[in-house]
Design a protein around this motif. Structure first.
Motif, PDB file in Angstrom:
ATOM      1  N   TYR A   1       1.592   8.950  -8.576  1.00 49.11           N
ATOM      2  CA  TYR A   1       2.842   9.518  -7.953  1.00 49.11           C
ATOM      3  C   TYR A   1       3.048   9.157  -6.451  1.00 49.11           C
ATOM      4  N   PRO A   2       4.072   8.314  -6.184  1.00 50.35           N
ATOM      5  CA  PRO A   2       4.166   7.884  -4.566  1.00 50.35           C
ATOM      6  C   PRO A   2       4.460   9.316  -4.066  1.00 50.35           C
ATOM      7  N   ALA A   3       4.037   9.319  -2.689  1.00 48.82           N
ATOM      8  CA  ALA A   3       4.449  10.732  -2.045  1.00 48.82           C
ATOM      9  C   ALA A   3       6.012  10.336  -1.454  1.00 48.82           C
ATOM     10  N   GLU A   4       6.176  11.435  -0.692  1.00 48.92           N
ATOM     11  CA  GLU A   4       7.702  11.241  -0.207  1.00 48.92           C
ATOM     12  C   GLU A   4       7.640  10.102   0.596  1.00 48.92           C
ATOM     13  N   GLU A   5       9.147   9.444   0.831  1.00 44.74           N
ATOM     14  CA  GLU A   5       9.466   8.420   1.722  1.00 44.74           C
ATOM     15  C   GLU A   5       8.983   8.621   3.092  1.00 44.74           C
ATOM     16  N   TYR A   6       8.910   9.970   3.855  1.00 48.99           N
ATOM     17  CA  TYR A   6       8.374   9.927   5.073  1.00 48.99           C
ATOM     18  C   TYR A   6       7.047   9.760   5.339  1.00 48.99           C
ATOM     19  N   HIS A   7       6.373   9.657   4.049  1.00 50.78           N
ATOM     20  CA  HIS A   7       4.653   9.386   4.342  1.00 50.78           C
ATOM     21  C   HIS A   7       4.690   7.902   4.231  1.00 50.78           C
TER      22      HIS A   7
ATOM     23  N   HIS B   1      -4.850  17.253  -7.594  1.00 50.59           N
ATOM     24  CA  HIS B   1      -4.483  15.724  -6.940  1.00 50.59           C
ATOM     25  C   HIS B   1      -5.217  15.651  -5.911  1.00 50.59           C
ATOM     26  N   TYR B   2      -5.383  14.312  -5.662  1.00 50.88           N
ATOM     27  CA  TYR B   2      -6.080  13.659  -4.195  1.00 50.88           C
ATOM     28  C   TYR B   2      -4.913  12.991  -3.605  1.00 50.88           C
ATOM     29  N   GLU B   3      -4.890  13.194  -2.090  1.00 51.46           N
ATOM     30  CA  GLU B   3      -4.202  12.289  -1.546  1.00 51.46           C
ATOM     31  C   GLU B   3      -4.515  10.900  -1.507  1.00 51.46           C
ATOM     32  N   ALA B   4      -3.939   9.926  -1.931  1.00 53.36           N
ATOM     33  CA  ALA B   4      -4.746   8.524  -2.163  1.00 53.36           C
ATOM     34  C   ALA B   4      -3.641   7.402  -1.907  1.00 53.36           C
ATOM     35  N   VAL B   5      -4.266   6.294  -1.848  1.00 51.58           N
ATOM     36  CA  VAL B   5      -3.410   5.024  -1.912  1.00 51.58           C
ATOM     37  C   VAL B   5      -3.589   4.209  -2.820  1.00 51.58           C
ATOM     38  N   GLU B   6      -2.407   3.606  -3.270  1.00 51.97           N
ATOM     39  CA  GLU B   6      -2.298   2.489  -4.424  1.00 51.97           C
ATOM     40  C   GLU B   6      -2.048   1.238  -3.872  1.00 51.97           C
ATOM     41  N   ILE B   7      -3.009   0.236  -4.011  1.00 52.93           N
ATOM     42  CA  ILE B   7      -3.033  -0.997  -3.275  1.00 52.93           C
ATOM     43  C   ILE B   7      -2.706  -2.053  -4.251  1.00 52.93           C
ATOM     44  N   THR B   8      -1.577  -2.649  -4.073  1.00 55.98           N
ATOM     45  CA  THR B   8      -1.158  -4.003  -5.132  1.00 55.98           C
ATOM     46  C   THR B   8      -1.706  -5.221  -4.123  1.00 55.98           C
TER      47      THR B   8
ATOM     48  N   VAL C   1       0.780  -1.390  -0.070  1.00 53.45           N
ATOM     49  CA  VAL C   1      -0.207  -0.075  -0.003  1.00 53.45           C
ATOM     50  C   VAL C   1       0.976   1.460  -0.038  1.00 53.45           C
ATOM     51  N   ILE C   2       0.664   1.892  -1.012  1.00 56.88           N
ATOM     52  CA  ILE C   2       1.606   3.001  -1.001  1.00 56.88           C
ATOM     53  C   ILE C   2       0.948   4.271  -0.974  1.00 56.88           C
ATOM     54  N   SER C   3       1.272   5.356  -0.312  1.00 54.16           N
ATOM     55  CA  SER C   3       0.780   6.653  -0.210  1.00 54.16           C
ATOM     56  C   SER C   3       1.187   7.672  -1.515  1.00 54.16           C
ATOM     57  N   GLY C   4       0.297   8.185  -1.799  1.00 50.60           N
ATOM     58  CA  GLY C   4       0.677   9.216  -3.061  1.00 50.60           C
ATOM     59  C   GLY C   4      -0.500   9.968  -3.587  1.00 50.60           C
TER      60      GLY C   4
ATOM     61  N   ASN D   1       4.598  14.571 -11.109  1.00 56.50           N
ATOM     62  CA  ASN D   1       5.324  14.157  -9.977  1.00 56.50           C
ATOM     63  C   ASN D   1       5.434  15.476  -8.819  1.00 56.50           C
ATOM     64  N   PRO D   2       4.096  15.812  -8.360  1.00 50.82           N
ATOM     65  CA  PRO D   2       3.831  16.530  -7.483  1.00 50.82           C
ATOM     66  C   PRO D   2       4.321  16.409  -6.067  1.00 50.82           C
ATOM     67  N   THR D   3       4.835  17.166  -5.210  1.00 45.52           N
ATOM     68  CA  THR D   3       5.366  17.308  -4.178  1.00 45.52           C
ATOM     69  C   THR D   3       4.340  17.291  -2.962  1.00 45.52           C
ATOM     70  N   TYR D   4       4.254  17.074  -1.665  1.00 47.73           N
ATOM     71  CA  TYR D   4       3.261  17.051  -0.686  1.00 47.73           C
ATOM     72  C   TYR D   4       2.993  18.729  -0.584  1.00 47.73           C
ATOM     73  N   GLU D   5       4.180  19.366  -0.620  1.00 46.99           N
ATOM     74  CA  GLU D   5       3.660  20.580  -0.280  1.00 46.99           C
ATOM     75  C   GLU D   5       2.948  21.418  -1.457  1.00 46.99           C
ATOM     76  N   GLN D   6       3.147  20.881  -2.735  1.00 50.40           N
ATOM     77  CA  GLN D   6       2.219  21.622  -3.753  1.00 50.40           C
ATOM     78  C   GLN D   6       0.683  20.862  -3.702  1.00 50.40           C
ATOM     79  N   VAL D   7       0.582  19.358  -3.263  1.00 50.33           N
ATOM     80  CA  VAL D   7      -0.869  19.013  -3.222  1.00 50.33           C
ATOM     81  C   VAL D   7      -1.422  19.639  -2.063  1.00 50.33           C
TER      82      VAL D   7
END
Length: 173
Positions: A138-144, A53-60, A29-32, A40-46
């Protein structure tokens, strides 16, 4: 093994990882970010709410172990499907709930589950969660990533003040 993807927006992505991450058949499960116009937006932009963009999760997931309908059921029980202004304490377009389908089959299952929820009588207000075609994720930054594991105290504090758990308890349990 056949791996599939499911993408959901449900407010703050920190709170959307754990409910899916703990199921057999879910591989990742990836936050992005998805659904917007910036590459390739950043958290600050979103976070500013002007990228689309929506904050979302991508589930494999392995659909031989967990199917899309089960994942949809899990999704609906994490959100307020009647709120089109965000989710819980997180307000703005970037925090709206949405299902992003990857296949025509996912689209049909999502539409059917939304209709079933709308006619269930569970909510007095209309179900406004959108069902949209998947766009680049687009995956969020690693700290997320896996925030609930890496920052347990902050995650639990944020979740506690969000109102999400009270809503889930009042409407889904």
């Amino acid at each position: 093994m056949t791996l599939q993807k499911a993408t959901f927006a449900g407010g703050c992505f920190w709170c959307m990882v754990k409910p899916f991450d703990q199921w057999d058949g879910v591989h990742q499960v990836i936050s992005g970010y998805t659904g917007g116009k910036v590459i390739n937006p950043t958290y600050e932009q979103v976070k500013k709410g002007n990228t689309g963009h929506y904050e979302a999760v991508e589930i494999t997931y392995d659909d031989a172990i967990i199917d899309y309908n089960t994942i949809l059921d899990l999704y609906w029980k994490q959100i307020d499907p009647t709120d089109d202004g965000g989710q819980f304490q997180d307000r703005g377009e970037q925090y709206r709930a949405a299902i992003f389908y990857h296949t025509k089959e996912q689209w049909g299952l999502a539409e059917a589950s939304k209709e079933e929820l709308a006619t269930s009588g569970r909510f007095s207000k209309p179900i406004v969660t959108e069902i949209k075609p998947a766009t680049p994720f687009y995956p969020a930054e690693e700290y997320h990533q896996d925030f609930y594991k890496k920052n347990k105290e902050e995650y639990e504090e944020d979740r506690a003040k969000s109102g999400r758990d009270e809503f889930i308890e009042d409407n889904w349990e």
